[in-house]
Structures are given as C-alpha cells and as structure tokens.
Design a protein around this motif. Structure first.
Motif, mmCIF file in Angstrom:
data_model
loop_
_atom_site.group_PDB
_atom_site.id
_atom_site.type_symbol
_atom_site.label_atom_id
_atom_site.label_comp_id
_atom_site.label_asym_id
_atom_site.label_seq_id
_atom_site.Cartn_x
_atom_site.Cartn_y
_atom_site.Cartn_z
ATOM 1 N N PRO A 150 69.955 68.938 34.525
ATOM 2 C CA PRO A 150 70.405 69.644 35.732
ATOM 3 C C PRO A 150 69.412 69.502 36.880
ATOM 4 N N ILE A 151 69.941 69.443 38.099
ATOM 5 C CA ILE A 151 69.110 69.394 39.300
ATOM 6 C C ILE A 151 68.975 70.824 39.829
ATOM 7 N N PRO A 152 67.777 71.380 39.802
ATOM 8 C CA PRO A 152 67.597 72.774 40.215
ATOM 9 C C PRO A 152 68.137 73.018 41.622
ATOM 10 N N GLY A 153 68.752 74.154 41.804
ATOM 11 C CA GLY A 153 69.299 74.523 43.101
ATOM 12 C C GLY A 153 70.702 73.987 43.299
ATOM 13 N N LEU A 154 70.851 72.671 43.210
ATOM 14 C CA LEU A 154 72.166 72.060 43.417
ATOM 15 C C LEU A 154 73.131 72.420 42.290
ATOM 16 N N ARG A 155 72.585 72.603 41.095
ATOM 17 C CA ARG A 155 73.443 72.947 39.962
ATOM 18 C C ARG A 155 74.136 74.287 40.166
ATOM 19 N N ASP A 156 73.566 75.167 40.978
ATOM 20 C CA ASP A 156 74.107 76.509 41.162
ATOM 21 C C ASP A 156 75.136 76.597 42.277
ATOM 22 N N ILE A 157 75.470 75.463 42.902
ATOM 23 C CA ILE A 157 76.517 75.465 43.925
ATOM 24 C C ILE A 157 77.839 75.876 43.262
ATOM 25 N N LEU A 187 78.775 68.102 39.328
ATOM 26 C CA LEU A 187 78.122 66.949 39.948
ATOM 27 C C LEU A 187 76.615 66.902 39.730
ATOM 28 N N PHE A 188 75.988 68.036 39.446
ATOM 29 C CA PHE A 188 74.524 68.078 39.395
ATOM 30 C C PHE A 188 73.983 68.621 38.070
ATOM 31 N N ASP A 189 74.802 68.529 37.032
ATOM 32 C CA ASP A 189 74.354 68.893 35.688
ATOM 33 C C ASP A 189 74.852 67.822 34.717
ATOM 34 N N LEU A 190 74.514 66.582 35.027
ATOM 35 C CA LEU A 190 74.956 65.441 34.234
ATOM 36 C C LEU A 190 73.800 64.898 33.404
ATOM 37 N N TYR A 231 74.375 60.239 36.079
ATOM 38 C CA TYR A 231 73.901 60.030 37.452
ATOM 39 C C TYR A 231 73.870 58.542 37.785
ATOM 40 N N LEU A 232 73.400 57.726 36.826
ATOM 41 C CA LEU A 232 73.371 56.278 37.039
ATOM 42 C C LEU A 232 74.776 55.746 37.281
ATOM 43 N N ALA A 233 75.731 56.259 36.534
ATOM 44 C CA ALA A 233 77.107 55.808 36.676
ATOM 45 C C ALA A 233 77.645 56.080 38.079
ATOM 46 N N LEU A 234 77.452 57.304 38.571
ATOM 47 C CA LEU A 234 77.955 57.643 39.907
ATOM 48 C C LEU A 234 77.278 56.803 40.980
ATOM 49 N N ALA A 235 75.969 56.574 40.833
ATOM 50 C CA ALA A 235 75.253 55.754 41.805
ATOM 51 C C ALA A 235 75.748 54.313 41.770
ATOM 52 N N LEU A 236 76.008 53.791 40.571
ATOM 53 C CA LEU A 236 76.469 52.414 40.442
ATOM 54 C C LEU A 236 77.860 52.228 41.031
ATOM 55 N N VAL A 237 78.736 53.192 40.813
ATOM 56 C CA VAL A 237 80.079 53.119 41.388
ATOM 57 C C VAL A 237 80.003 53.084 42.911
ATOM 58 N N ALA A 238 79.155 53.940 43.490
ATOM 59 C CA ALA A 238 78.993 53.949 44.947
ATOM 60 C C ALA A 238 78.422 52.624 45.444
ATOM 61 N N LEU A 239 77.445 52.069 44.708
ATOM 62 C CA LEU A 239 76.840 50.802 45.110
ATOM 63 C C LEU A 239 77.863 49.670 45.091
#
Length: 307
Positions: free
Chosen positions: A124-131, A138-141, A146-154
């Motif tokens: 989890p990414i602190p702070g963002l996970r609590d949105i 999106l922020f507790d993967l 996370y690599l997958a989402l970044a690769l898809v965007a790239l």
C-alpha cells in the motif's frame, strides 16, 4: 471497507491480467495479427511463473520464467502465422490446446506435494490508499500490479497514433502491401508485435499465479485470455475503450464476490457467467458497430517487384 469499495478493489485486481494481455494484443491486432493464443500464452506464463517461483524461492524468479515461457509460446505463434502464413485462428486454438495439455500434465507432475508458491504481497502507498472508494483499488496493489498499470500506460503512449511506432503499426494493419512498398519491414514488425503479446501475456499469467492466488491450478486462466481478445474488439481497437472494457469485465467478475454485500441475491450461475455473457454482447455489434484493421488475419505476401 464499503461494499462499493470492495467491488472496485476486486474489479481492478481482476482486470489487471486482462489489461496486460489486451495491451499487447491491441498492438498486434492493429498490425494485422490476431492472437487467439493469448489464453495459451497466459497459461504458459502462469505455470512457468509458479514453477520458477518455487524452484528459485522468489516471486521475481517466477516472473522471469513466466516471461520466457510466454515469449517462446508467442514465437511459435509468430512462426506459424507470420512466417509460414498459417491461418491465425486455427493456430491460436491449437496453441491454446497445447498449452492446456502441457500445463495440466506438468502441474500433476510438479505440484503433487502442494500447489502453493512464493508470491507478491500487497504494497500500500501511505495516504493514497485511504482515498475513499478508489484508494485501495489503485494504491494497495502488489509490486507486479503497479508495474502492470505503468506498462499498460507506457504501451498506450508508445503505440499511439502520435508516434512513429504507432503510425507504422497502423499502416501495416491497414494495408500491409502498401506499407511494404513504402519501406516498412512488415514481417519484422508483426514478429515484434506478437512477441510483445507474449511478454504482456506472460506478465498477466504471472500476476494470476503469483499476485492473486500464490499457487497454480489446472486451467488457472479460465478463459481470461479470450476475454482480453474480446476487450480489444469491444474497445474498437483503441486504447482507452479497451482499458474500459477490461475494467468492465473485471467488475463483472468481482460482482460474484461482492453481490451479497451489495444486497444483490442472484443465482451463482448467473454471476459466474456474467463476464462471458457481456463479452458475447460486446462482440455481437449490440454495443455499437466497429471496423477492424483491414489487414487483420490476412497473411502478408510480398509482391514481386520489377527491377
């Protein structure tokens, strides 16, 4: 977590393998190669990932093995459909059958003492996970998520219509003969596109085995590769609609687990079949007409050139 948040969390998690596989498949279909063998590539990646993780003692070793196995499977697809110009649909189905048979037999030999393997835990990414609502989705993967989402965007950026690579792929998928006359290496680009499908499908299979269940079971993919192909068609061969189609399928599958919390009392069979029913509707034309790349499934034969 609220019932809606649970649905979104499960939907994104289940959509990640579809996003990965469909990202590569989108590029390949725009280049004119249909890979029904995505299912087989994902299955090979999942099995090799589980074997590699157990043998190497780490999930990272599993990912590397998954990539290798899936890319080799993709190379077989490229050899048959691009170099030998075999029917793309027939070769895809044959490779899927081969992958299912090999991995089922291999699993019964290798995982006789248990199917649990080392895997990735959530980070989890602190702070963002609590949105609210989307934070955990999106922020507790896992790191692989996370690599997958970044690769898809790239990939969406690299092969967009605004880049040279994207224009080359689009030109080949529209008219391979004309693209060849203009100097584009059609066969080479198609090989690259199919191998890219192998890499993304391998990561998708690794995600299923190492991030979702930390195990390998017979037919672990369960048709996810076919859904990835359908997502490209439902997305009309464009990046953003394809992503939305994957998320839609992921949410439909997650509804099986979140339905009681949402107060939906539907028969289990209806919930299980819902992603596939939606897939049928997506490719039937009921969600809007679409036009595939003109050279899709057509083998490229270079015309004789006069000196």
């Amino acid at each position: 977590m609220s019932a809606t948040g649970e649905l979104l969390d499960g939907g994104v998690r289940l959509a990640i393998p579809l996003l990965l596989a469909s990202a590569g498949e989108l590029v390949s279909e725009r280049a004119g190669v249909l890979n029904l063998s995505v299912e087989g590539m994902m299955l090979a990646g999942a099995f090799a990932g589980a074997v590699g993780a157990r043998a190497g003692g780490s999930a990272t070793a599993g990912v590397l093995c998954a990539l290798l196995a899936a890319v080799l499977t993709a190379a077989l697809q490229a050899l048959l459909s691009v170099t030998l110009r075999s029917d793309q649909i027939v070769t895809g189905i044959a490779i899927n059958a081969l992958a299912l048979g090999v991995t089922t037999y291999g699993a019964r030999l290798y995982f006789t003492a248990g199917r649990s393997v080392p895997g990735f835990d959530r980070m989890p990414i602190p702070g963002l996970r609590d949105i609210p609502l989307l934070g955990r989705a999106l922020f507790d993967l896992t790191p692989l998520g996370y690599l997958a989402l970044a690769l898809v965007a790239l990939l969406a950026v690299l092969f967009s219509h605004r880049t040279g690579w994207g224009l080359a792929i689009t030109a080949i998928g529209a008219d391979a003969v004309t693209a060849d006359r203009s100097g584009l290496p059609v066969a080479a680009w198609r090989w690259i596109a199919v191998l890219l499908v192998g890499a993304t499908s391998g990561l998708a299979g690794a995600h299923l085995a190492l991030a979702d269940v930390h195990a390998f079971t017979d037919n672990l993919t369960g048709g996810a590769g076919y859904l990835a192909v359908v997502a490209v068609i439902a997305g009309r061969w464009r990046a953003l609609p394809t992503v939305l189609a994957c998320l839609f399928f992921g949410l439909a599958e997650a509804l099986q687990f979140a339905a009681p919390a949402l107060g939906l009392h539907l028969p289990t069979a209806v919930l299980v079949m819902s992603p596939y029913l939606l897939a049928v509707l997506a490719v039937s034309g009921l969600v809007g007409a679409s036009r595939s790349p003109a050279a899709l499934t057509r083998p490229f034969v270079r015309e004789a050139r006069s000196r």
